[in-house]
Design a protein around this motif. Structure first.
Motif, PDB file in Angstrom:
ATOM      1  N   ALA A  24       0.828  -1.209   0.000  1.00  0.00           N
ATOM      2  CA  ALA A  24       0.000   0.000   0.000  1.00  0.00           C
ATOM      3  C   ALA A  24       0.863   1.260   0.000  1.00  0.00           C
ATOM      4  CB  ALA A  24      -0.938   0.002   1.206  1.00  0.00           C
ATOM      5  N   LEU A  25       1.920   1.269   0.817  1.00  0.00           N
ATOM      6  CA  LEU A  25       2.777   2.448   0.886  1.00  0.00           C
ATOM      7  C   LEU A  25       3.583   2.619  -0.393  1.00  0.00           C
ATOM      8  CD1 LEU A  25       4.079   2.192   4.574  1.00  0.00           C
ATOM      9  CD2 LEU A  25       2.195   3.580   3.690  1.00  0.00           C
ATOM     10  N   THR A  26       4.077   1.519  -0.944  1.00  0.00           N
ATOM     11  CA  THR A  26       4.833   1.593  -2.192  1.00  0.00           C
ATOM     12  C   THR A  26       3.966   2.137  -3.319  1.00  0.00           C
ATOM     13  OG1 THR A  26       6.221  -0.262  -1.503  1.00  0.00           O
ATOM     14  CG2 THR A  26       6.213   0.275  -3.841  1.00  0.00           C
ATOM     15  N   ASP A  27       2.695   1.715  -3.348  1.00  0.00           N
ATOM     16  CA  ASP A  27       1.762   2.184  -4.384  1.00  0.00           C
ATOM     17  C   ASP A  27       1.126   3.524  -4.041  1.00  0.00           C
ATOM     18  OD1 ASP A  27       2.258  -0.125  -5.746  1.00  0.00           O
ATOM     19  OD2 ASP A  27       0.473  -1.169  -5.034  1.00  0.00           O
ATOM     20  N   ARG A  28       1.462   4.045  -2.868  1.00  0.00           N
ATOM     21  CA  ARG A  28       0.854   5.285  -2.362  1.00  0.00           C
ATOM     22  C   ARG A  28      -0.674   5.170  -2.339  1.00  0.00           C
ATOM     23  NH1 ARG A  28       3.845  10.815  -4.367  1.00  0.00           N
ATOM     24  NH2 ARG A  28       5.344  10.915  -2.664  1.00  0.00           N
ATOM     25  N   ASP A  29      -1.153   4.003  -1.959  1.00  0.00           N
ATOM     26  CA  ASP A  29      -2.592   3.738  -1.888  1.00  0.00           C
ATOM     27  C   ASP A  29      -3.050   3.989  -0.455  1.00  0.00           C
ATOM     28  OD1 ASP A  29      -5.167   2.787  -1.882  1.00  0.00           O
ATOM     29  OD2 ASP A  29      -4.702   0.889  -2.873  1.00  0.00           O
ATOM     30  N   MET A  30      -3.457   5.218  -0.169  1.00  0.00           N
ATOM     31  CA  MET A  30      -3.827   5.578   1.186  1.00  0.00           C
ATOM     32  C   MET A  30      -5.151   4.936   1.610  1.00  0.00           C
ATOM     33  SD  MET A  30      -1.264   7.329   2.272  1.00  0.00           S
ATOM     34  CE  MET A  30      -0.459   5.994   1.376  1.00  0.00           C
ATOM     35  N   GLY A  31      -6.000   4.615   0.636  1.00  0.00           N
ATOM     36  CA  GLY A  31      -7.237   3.909   0.966  1.00  0.00           C
ATOM     37  C   GLY A  31      -6.947   2.551   1.574  1.00  0.00           C
ATOM     38  N   ALA A  32      -5.985   1.830   0.985  1.00  0.00           N
ATOM     39  CA  ALA A  32      -5.603   0.528   1.525  1.00  0.00           C
ATOM     40  C   ALA A  32      -4.983   0.673   2.909  1.00  0.00           C
ATOM     41  CB  ALA A  32      -4.630  -0.171   0.570  1.00  0.00           C
ATOM     42  N   LEU A  33      -4.170   1.730   3.085  1.00  0.00           N
ATOM     43  CA  LEU A  33      -3.587   2.001   4.401  1.00  0.00           C
ATOM     44  C   LEU A  33      -4.679   2.198   5.445  1.00  0.00           C
ATOM     45  CD1 LEU A  33      -1.374   2.996   6.437  1.00  0.00           C
ATOM     46  CD2 LEU A  33      -1.660   5.269   5.408  1.00  0.00           C
ATOM     47  N   PHE A  34      -5.659   3.034   5.134  1.00  0.00           N
ATOM     48  CA  PHE A  34      -6.714   3.321   6.098  1.00  0.00           C
ATOM     49  C   PHE A  34      -7.568   2.088   6.378  1.00  0.00           C
ATOM     50  CE2 PHE A  34      -6.466   7.866   4.301  1.00  0.00           C
ATOM     51  CZ  PHE A  34      -5.498   8.220   5.229  1.00  0.00           C
ATOM     52  N   ARG A  35      -7.795   1.256   5.369  1.00  0.00           N
ATOM     53  CA  ARG A  35      -8.571   0.029   5.594  1.00  0.00           C
ATOM     54  C   ARG A  35      -7.839  -0.914   6.542  1.00  0.00           C
ATOM     55  NH1 ARG A  35      -9.494   0.602  -0.003  1.00  0.00           N
ATOM     56  NH2 ARG A  35      -7.950  -1.006  -0.516  1.00  0.00           N
ATOM     57  N   LEU A  36      -6.517  -1.043   6.366  1.00  0.00           N
ATOM     58  CA  LEU A  36      -5.734  -1.916   7.248  1.00  0.00           C
ATOM     59  C   LEU A  36      -5.799  -1.420   8.695  1.00  0.00           C
ATOM     60  CD1 LEU A  36      -2.597  -2.588   5.014  1.00  0.00           C
ATOM     61  CD2 LEU A  36      -4.145  -4.334   5.911  1.00  0.00           C
ATOM     62  N   ILE A  37      -5.682  -0.119   8.883  1.00  0.00           N
ATOM     63  CA  ILE A  37      -5.752   0.435  10.244  1.00  0.00           C
ATOM     64  C   ILE A  37      -7.147   0.207  10.828  1.00  0.00           C
ATOM     65  CG2 ILE A  37      -5.585   2.539  11.615  1.00  0.00           C
ATOM     66  CD1 ILE A  37      -3.611   3.604   9.512  1.00  0.00           C
TER      67      ILE A  37
END
Length: 419
Positions: A24-37
């Motif tokens: 997620a961080l490598t792809d700069r996909d903040m939606g995926a980051l927020f879903r994981l949190i």
């Protein structure tokens, strides 16, 4: 800082090595980051408050209705959640450990002058003649001059770094000779030696080579994993923009081959940005990744994304940059350029570049170039109804037969290097 913010940062810290978060961080996909949190039990209200956005905007990101694009928002998220800057392609954040941290000083010892001189001599010869005729010499040098020092209790970590760098070079020469399984074994050994030396940039550099090899053997997911592994390693060492650019480029290539268009484009943007930033230090063992290399890789990425007009511009740059003495790189760049002309159905331009290509170092000892030439021929073949293409293929086949005679000393009947 309130307790809720501290707890949220602890949740993120516990996820930093999770492959899903790395991706997620490598792809700069903040939606995926927020879903994981959120899946870790943190409410959307708390997440939105921490990163200072509305819950509505947060839901848009989490549901893939929009993506974070602005640099200021990425910096806001990184600072709020204590995500190290390099993980999002950002500069080191103010709250991160200063450059004087011991982990940043893994390459301070100077390499042995003889080791570095040998490396540079092999590297210079390889660029001109190809790896096929040099592989044996590199392996012999490793066995006679480097390996005995690895068991010397007085040897410094730089001996392991030298062994790693030369072993990685042997891997590239094996790859250039058509022996990819052998190349993979060299890269695996080089990675182990680099880790033993404690040299993070060198370890990341070898991960980039492993990513390239995975891509060449059809393993796009493996190539992406090696690239993200390398980016993580590079981010924990001194800032070396060329290394970061190479790793972002390899990630972009893997994403493009897998038809993941948006992540590929974002990774290519990060590569271009990285190459223009200042370096903390130079590294003696890393091979050069410059504007010419980026142009060549960009052409391949954009070709795979079917953005052929943009690919053409980069391919022309790659040829122009390589016309002053890098024989193998020039040959590969011309192959890419000719292929892009074919994709654009500009057959006369393809023929013109193709004729230039056949005059490029016909004695070059590179099975890899021969394989890429064969791929180009297969791409051109369906257009042989066009007169200039038909005439070119006759010259191509004559040139290939002559090239194979000259390479008979390094190519075995199965296409590899004779034992």
């Amino acid at each position: 800082m309130d307790r809720q913010t501290q707890n949220l940062r602890e949740v993120v810290a516990g996820l930093l090595d999770d492959p899903r978060l790395v991706a997620a961080l490598t792809d700069r996909d903040m939606g995926a980051l927020f879903r994981l949190i959120n899946h870790r039990g943190v409410s959307t209200r708390r997440i939105a408050a921490a990163v200072e956005i509305t819950q509505g905007r947060l839901y848009d990101y989490m549901n893939n209705k929009s993506r974070v694009e602005k640099l200021a928002i990425f910096e806001q998220i990184a600072d709020a959640l204590h995500i190290p800057g390099h993980r999002l392609g950002l500069a080191r954040r103010a709250w991160e450990q200063p450059a004087s941290d011991p982990a940043q000083h893994t390459v301070q010892l100077p390499p042995d002058a003889d080791d570095l001189a040998a490396m540079n001599a092999f590297r210079s010869a390889d660029r001109q003649t190809g790896g096929g005729r040099l592989y044996g010499a590199v392996v012999q040098h490793l066995g006679r001059r480097v390996a005995p020092r690895l068991v010397d209790v007085d040897s410094s970590p730089q001996v392991f770094a030298a062994a790693a760098a030369l072993t990685e070079m042997a891997g590239w020469m094996a790859h250039d000779s058509g022996q990819d399984a052998l190349a993979a074994r060299h890269f695996a050994l080089a990675l182990s030696l680099a880790r033993t030396s404690g040299d993070l940039p060198l370890t990341a550099h070898i991960a980039a080579s492993s990513s390239h090899l995975a891509l060449q053997t059809g393993d796009a997911s493996g190539a992406a994993l090696w690239a993200t592994t390398g980016l993580d390693l590079a981010g924990r060492g001194p800032r070396i923009p060329a290394l970061a650019a190479r790793l972002h480029t390899m990630h972009a290539r893997a994403m493009a081959v897998a038809s993941h268009h948006t992540p590929a484009a974002h990774a290519l943007d990060r590569a271009q940005h990285a190459l223009g930033t200042p370096a903390d230090t130079e590294h003696p063992w890393l091979s050069q990744f410059d504007a010419a290399a980026l142009a060549g890789e960009s052409a391949l990425i954009l070709r795979d994304l079917e953005r052929h007009d943009q690919a053409l511009d980069h391919a022309k740059d790659a040829v122009r940059f390589r016309e002053d003495g890098r024989a193998r790189s020039l040959a590969l760049s011309r192959i890419t350029l000719a292929g892009i002309h074919v994709h654009r159905l500009d057959l006369d331009s393809a023929v013109r570049v193709g004729h230039d290509l056949l005059s490029t170092s016909p004695t070059l000892g590179s099975v890899r170039v021969v394989h890429e030439l064969d791929n180009l021929r297969r791409l051109i073949e369906p257009h042989k109804g066009h007169g200039p293409i038909r005439e070119y293929l006759v010259r191509f086949d004559d040139s290939r037969r002559a090239r194979m005679v000259l390479l008979a000393d390094i190519i075995s009947p199965d296409g590899g290097v004779p034992s």
